[in-house]
Motif scaffolding. Structure first.
Motif, PDB file in Angstrom:
ATOM      1  N   ASP A 297     -10.674   3.154  35.423  1.00 33.70           N
ATOM      2  CA  ASP A 297      -9.692   3.832  36.276  1.00 33.70           C
ATOM      3  C   ASP A 297      -9.486   5.303  35.911  1.00 33.70           C
ATOM      4  N   SER A 298      -9.475   5.613  34.622  1.00 32.17           N
ATOM      5  CA  SER A 298      -9.120   6.972  34.188  1.00 32.17           C
ATOM      6  C   SER A 298     -10.083   8.013  34.735  1.00 32.17           C
ATOM      7  N   SER A 299     -11.401   7.757  34.639  1.00 36.04           N
ATOM      8  CA  SER A 299     -12.366   8.747  35.126  1.00 36.04           C
ATOM      9  C   SER A 299     -12.449   8.748  36.649  1.00 36.04           C
ATOM     10  N   LEU A 300     -12.355   7.570  37.261  1.00 37.82           N
ATOM     11  CA  LEU A 300     -12.424   7.511  38.720  1.00 37.82           C
ATOM     12  C   LEU A 300     -11.243   8.246  39.343  1.00 37.82           C
ATOM     13  N   SER A 301     -10.072   8.093  38.758  1.00 39.15           N
ATOM     14  CA  SER A 301      -8.897   8.796  39.254  1.00 39.15           C
ATOM     15  C   SER A 301      -9.093  10.310  39.165  1.00 39.15           C
ATOM     16  N   CYS A 302      -9.705  10.778  38.073  1.00 41.87           N
ATOM     17  CA  CYS A 302      -9.999  12.214  37.924  1.00 41.87           C
ATOM     18  C   CYS A 302     -10.942  12.696  39.015  1.00 41.87           C
ATOM     19  N   VAL A 303     -11.971  11.920  39.291  1.00 40.10           N
ATOM     20  CA  VAL A 303     -12.937  12.286  40.334  1.00 40.10           C
ATOM     21  C   VAL A 303     -12.237  12.417  41.682  1.00 40.10           C
ATOM     22  N   LEU A 304     -11.434  11.432  42.027  1.00 43.43           N
ATOM     23  CA  LEU A 304     -10.778  11.429  43.338  1.00 43.43           C
ATOM     24  C   LEU A 304      -9.742  12.546  43.476  1.00 43.43           C
ATOM     25  N   LYS A 305      -9.064  12.864  42.404  1.00 41.65           N
ATOM     26  CA  LYS A 305      -8.020  13.896  42.466  1.00 41.65           C
ATOM     27  C   LYS A 305      -8.593  15.308  42.415  1.00 41.65           C
ATOM     28  N   GLN A 306      -9.669  15.499  41.649  1.00 46.07           N
ATOM     29  CA  GLN A 306     -10.158  16.850  41.416  1.00 46.07           C
ATOM     30  C   GLN A 306     -11.282  17.270  42.367  1.00 46.07           C
ATOM     31  N   CYS A 307     -12.129  16.332  42.742  1.00 47.27           N
ATOM     32  CA  CYS A 307     -13.301  16.689  43.569  1.00 47.27           C
ATOM     33  C   CYS A 307     -12.923  16.614  45.046  1.00 47.27           C
ATOM     34  N   LYS A 308     -12.289  17.654  45.533  1.00 46.92           N
ATOM     35  CA  LYS A 308     -11.727  17.654  46.881  1.00 46.92           C
ATOM     36  C   LYS A 308     -12.788  17.693  47.979  1.00 46.92           C
ATOM     37  N   ASN A 309     -14.022  18.048  47.640  1.00 45.54           N
ATOM     38  CA  ASN A 309     -15.090  18.096  48.638  1.00 45.54           C
ATOM     39  C   ASN A 309     -15.995  16.868  48.588  1.00 45.54           C
ATOM     40  N   LEU A 310     -15.616  15.879  47.795  1.00 47.52           N
ATOM     41  CA  LEU A 310     -16.430  14.660  47.673  1.00 47.52           C
ATOM     42  C   LEU A 310     -16.461  13.907  48.993  1.00 47.52           C
ATOM     43  N   GLU A 311     -17.681  13.636  49.486  1.00 50.74           N
ATOM     44  CA  GLU A 311     -17.850  12.972  50.782  1.00 50.74           C
ATOM     45  C   GLU A 311     -18.389  11.548  50.661  1.00 50.74           C
ATOM     46  N   ALA A 312     -19.110  11.260  49.580  1.00 55.01           N
ATOM     47  CA  ALA A 312     -19.702   9.922  49.422  1.00 55.01           C
ATOM     48  C   ALA A 312     -19.568   9.477  47.973  1.00 55.01           C
ATOM     49  N   LEU A 313     -19.075   8.249  47.775  1.00 59.46           N
ATOM     50  CA  LEU A 313     -18.837   7.717  46.433  1.00 59.46           C
ATOM     51  C   LEU A 313     -19.220   6.242  46.392  1.00 59.46           C
ATOM     52  N   ASP A 314     -20.010   5.889  45.390  1.00 60.45           N
ATOM     53  CA  ASP A 314     -20.415   4.495  45.196  1.00 60.45           C
ATOM     54  C   ASP A 314     -20.022   4.070  43.782  1.00 60.45           C
ATOM     55  N   ILE A 315     -19.090   3.097  43.678  1.00 53.98           N
ATOM     56  CA  ILE A 315     -18.685   2.548  42.379  1.00 53.98           C
ATOM     57  C   ILE A 315     -18.932   1.041  42.353  1.00 53.98           C
ATOM     58  N   GLY A 316     -19.879   0.581  43.132  1.00 57.35           N
ATOM     59  CA  GLY A 316     -20.192  -0.840  43.184  1.00 57.35           C
ATOM     60  C   GLY A 316     -20.477  -1.419  41.804  1.00 57.35           C
ATOM     61  N   CYS A 317     -19.958  -2.598  41.541  1.00 61.44           N
ATOM     62  CA  CYS A 317     -20.178  -3.328  40.290  1.00 61.44           C
ATOM     63  C   CYS A 317     -19.564  -2.662  39.063  1.00 61.44           C
ATOM     64  N   CYS A 318     -18.672  -1.694  39.265  1.00 61.55           N
ATOM     65  CA  CYS A 318     -17.901  -1.137  38.144  1.00 61.55           C
ATOM     66  C   CYS A 318     -16.700  -2.063  37.931  1.00 61.55           C
ATOM     67  N   GLU A 319     -16.886  -3.073  37.127  1.00 63.36           N
ATOM     68  CA  GLU A 319     -15.970  -4.203  37.066  1.00 63.36           C
ATOM     69  C   GLU A 319     -14.629  -3.881  36.425  1.00 63.36           C
ATOM     70  N   GLU A 320     -14.534  -2.752  35.737  1.00 67.83           N
ATOM     71  CA  GLU A 320     -13.276  -2.392  35.083  1.00 67.83           C
ATOM     72  C   GLU A 320     -12.339  -1.616  36.001  1.00 67.83           C
ATOM     73  N   VAL A 321     -12.800  -1.209  37.156  1.00 66.45           N
ATOM     74  CA  VAL A 321     -11.975  -0.432  38.077  1.00 66.45           C
ATOM     75  C   VAL A 321     -10.945  -1.345  38.744  1.00 66.45           C
ATOM     76  N   THR A 322      -9.699  -0.862  38.797  1.00 64.96           N
ATOM     77  CA  THR A 322      -8.618  -1.633  39.415  1.00 64.96           C
ATOM     78  C   THR A 322      -7.906  -0.774  40.466  1.00 64.96           C
ATOM     79  N   ASP A 323      -6.876  -1.325  41.058  1.00 62.39           N
ATOM     80  CA  ASP A 323      -6.069  -0.580  42.046  1.00 62.39           C
ATOM     81  C   ASP A 323      -5.432   0.673  41.441  1.00 62.39           C
ATOM     82  N   ASN A 324      -5.251   0.675  40.124  1.00 64.06           N
ATOM     83  CA  ASN A 324      -4.586   1.808  39.478  1.00 64.06           C
ATOM     84  C   ASN A 324      -5.355   3.117  39.655  1.00 64.06           C
ATOM     85  N   ALA A 325      -6.660   3.026  39.873  1.00 62.81           N
ATOM     86  CA  ALA A 325      -7.468   4.231  40.072  1.00 62.81           C
ATOM     87  C   ALA A 325      -7.037   4.987  41.321  1.00 62.81           C
ATOM     88  N   PHE A 326      -6.419   4.276  42.264  1.00 66.51           N
ATOM     89  CA  PHE A 326      -6.045   4.884  43.539  1.00 66.51           C
ATOM     90  C   PHE A 326      -4.534   5.130  43.649  1.00 66.51           C
TER      91      PHE A 326
END
Length: 406
Positions: A297-326
């Motif tokens: 969650d910690s790194s994914l949250s950083c990506v979503l908050k900081q990379c404002k021009n991000l258009e495509a993201l694939d985190i399939g099978c990242c089993e540690e990611v939870t709702d907290n990332a969003f």
């Protein structure tokens, strides 16, 4: 009043101007049907040609279409008849199409190093060559191309399993304008070869080394340091030797990076992704990190908050990611630019997390939620989730996936 024949009234330059104003290829073909003179003009002005022909017909085409700069002889997988284009065909092409800048031989399995030698010997103006899945090619043929085609800007070698570091050394010595290099599945390429490559080729913008299993941190770091100002796309799918050092080097040196593919690089963790998000926050558009099992969650949250021009993201099978990332994606009026999001096989994500994402992703066009036990079509409906009307939601795998992250 006496009638005037159009051929008497218009000079060749004027007819060429008329031809240049036609937008569609069909209209240009019709232009050539008027008479022999118009056919000749249409033929000599044509710049692109796609053909399936043997040596005799290729020779006739070369004498008719004298200004061709793009020649497409590729074969689709479904129609890959053997041998297709052969070395004798390439000899005719090299001798007849002297103005060629682009030659597409994708999946032409019949050609060998002999055919590439003809290209290197005669096509000095060539800038783009695609010999992907021409499986008989080796360093000898690529060396001949590098020897003769010094202005080469793009070279595609996917699936050429006999290519080794020697080819990269030849490119470094003679093709210093190279900007795009595709090496997917060239498993004989190593860190040493990449280090040699960037000694001479420092303008690389796109590097595809997907499935190059012998490439690791040392090679990627060499590329990052040498091509930091130019590199925009690097693909490292299933390069299992690649880890945090590679991503950290890209973050440090490649401030203009737009596309990063690190799917299957299982040693990459939050630490490196946080550095990447901070360094490339203004440039990053496409990020694929499926099967990066140490991403949470910690790194994914950083990506979503900081990379404002991000258009495509694939985190399939990242089993540690939870709702907290969003959970904290900025102020109420902030929005994400995401158009493609793939979260398949992330079992800890629920409809709550998807709902938080939808609040920020008004531009979403494709959402992959396959194999999420807590996110089904029925549960999304019960939770009152509203997807953008143009968004395709893949619950079961029945939808065609966009190829932006391939």
């Amino acid at each position: 009043m006496a009638s005037v024949c159009v051929n008497d009234a218009l000079r060749d330059d004027e007819l060429r101007w008329v031809l240049s104003r036609l937008d569609s290829d069909k209209d240009k073909e019709v232009f050539g049907l008027v008479c022999k003179r118009w056919l000749h003009l249409q033929s000599t002005e044509r710049k692109k040609l796609a053909a399936r022909a043997g040596p005799h017909m290729l020779g006739r085409l070369a004498s008719r279409f004298t200004q061709i700069v793009e020649l497409d002889l590729c074969q689709s997988v479904s129609r890959s008849f053997y041998p297709g284009v052969t070395d004798s065909d390439l000899a005719v092409i090299a001798d007849g199409f002297k103005c060629l800048r682009l030659l597409n031989l994708h999946n032409c399995k019949g050609i060998t190093d002999t055919g590439l030698a003809s290209i290197g010997r005669c096509l000095s103006l060539l800038q783009c060559l695609d010999v992907s899945y021409c499986r008989k090619l080796s360093d000898k043929g690529l060396s001949a191309v590098a020897q003769g085609c010094h202005d080469l800007r793009a070279l595609h070698l996917a699936g050429c399993r006999f290519i080794t570091d020697e080819s990269l050394k030849s490119l470094a010595e003679r093709c210093r304008e190279l900007e795009t290099l595709g090496l997917q599945g060239c498993t004989n390429i190593t860190d040493s070869g990449l280090a040699d490559l960037v000694k001479g080729c420092r303008k690389i913008k796109t590097l595809d080394i997907n499935k190059c299993s012998n490439v690791g941190d040392a090679g990627v770091s060499s590329v990052a340091r040498a091509c930091g100002s130019s590199l925009k796309t690097i693909k490292l799918l299933d390069c299992y030797k690649v880890g945090n050092e590679s991503v950290s080097s890209l973050a440090e040196f490649c401030k203009n990076l737009e596309t990063l593919i690190i799917g299957g690089c299982r040693d990459i963790s939050d630490e490196a992704i946080v550095l990447l998000a901070d360094s490339c926050k203004d440039s990053l558009k496409n990020l694929r990190m499926d099967w990066c099992l140490n991403v949470s969650d910690s790194s994914l949250s950083c990506v979503l908050k900081q990379c404002k021009n991000l258009e495509a993201l694939d985190i399939g099978c990242c089993e540690e990611v939870t709702d907290n990332a969003f959970g904290d994606l900025g102020s109420e009026d902030s929005v994400l630019a995401l158009k493609v999001l793939k979260v398949s096989n992330c079992p800890k994500i629920t409809v709550i997390g998807i709902g938080k994402l939808l609040e920020k992703c008004s531009s979403l066009e494709y959402l992959d939620v396959r194999s999420l036990p807590h996110v089904t079509e029925e549960r999304c409906s019960e939770a009152g989730l509203e997807f953008p009307k143009w968004c395709k939601v893949n619950f079961s795998g029945s939808l065609t996936e966009p190829d932006v992250l391939l």
